[in-house]
Design a protein around this motif. Sequence first.
Motif, PDB file in Angstrom:
ATOM      1  N   GLN A   3     -54.512 -39.659 -27.198  1.00 12.98           N
ATOM      2  CA  GLN A   3     -55.521 -39.781 -28.239  1.00 12.98           C
ATOM      3  C   GLN A   3     -56.169 -38.410 -28.443  1.00 12.98           C
ATOM      4  N   VAL A   5     -59.028 -36.064 -30.721  1.00 12.58           N
ATOM      5  CA  VAL A   5     -60.206 -36.070 -31.589  1.00 12.58           C
ATOM      6  C   VAL A   5     -60.594 -34.630 -31.899  1.00 12.58           C
ATOM      7  N   TYR A  97     -55.338 -30.560 -38.455  1.00 14.77           N
ATOM      8  CA  TYR A  97     -54.952 -31.623 -37.542  1.00 14.77           C
ATOM      9  C   TYR A  97     -54.472 -31.044 -36.220  1.00 14.77           C
ATOM     10  N   TRP A 116     -51.271 -37.598 -33.250  1.00 20.88           N
ATOM     11  CA  TRP A 116     -52.056 -36.812 -34.200  1.00 20.88           C
ATOM     12  C   TRP A 116     -53.524 -37.246 -34.157  1.00 20.88           C
ATOM     13  N   GLY A 117     -54.404 -36.281 -34.381  1.00 24.55           N
ATOM     14  CA  GLY A 117     -55.806 -36.604 -34.554  1.00 24.55           C
ATOM     15  C   GLY A 117     -56.092 -37.014 -35.989  1.00 24.55           C
ATOM     16  N   GLN A 118     -57.361 -37.289 -36.258  1.00 25.79           N
ATOM     17  CA  GLN A 118     -57.744 -37.774 -37.584  1.00 25.79           C
ATOM     18  C   GLN A 118     -57.979 -36.633 -38.568  1.00 25.79           C
ATOM     19  N   THR A 120     -59.944 -32.594 -39.334  1.00 28.68           N
ATOM     20  CA  THR A 120     -61.283 -32.073 -39.593  1.00 28.68           C
ATOM     21  C   THR A 120     -61.206 -31.110 -40.776  1.00 28.68           C
TER      22      THR A 120
END
Length: 126
Positions: A3, A5, A97, A116-118, A120
Amino acid sequence: QMQLVESGGGLVQAGGSLRLSCAASGRAVRTYTMGWFRQAPGNEREFVAALSSVTSFSSTNYADSVKGRFTISRDSAKNTVYLQMNNLKPEDTAVYYCAASRGFRMFTAVTEYVDWGQGTQVTVSS
């Protein structure tokens, strides 16, 4: 599965700096190759920087467009990957990402990364 972030994005003037962070959980960032990608509106996701695993000597690779301005690094104790961005340009504006591969060598293709992150948002004004 890892995970991810991201944080640290924002609005900055051309010539300024930002440091993006990618906090990971589930797997150790030192064990696998980690990467940063970006995607501007209407464009495909593109490679920015990668840092190979410790077993692959922690080598780095950068897109030509950011070479000399961006630096990818890793803090194994915090299980976090960073992207230091200096001398930012308006063309650096994109969603950034963080991504993790399942391998150890240097990877630059989107398809080599599985987690993958969400994302920014980074916006550079002229």
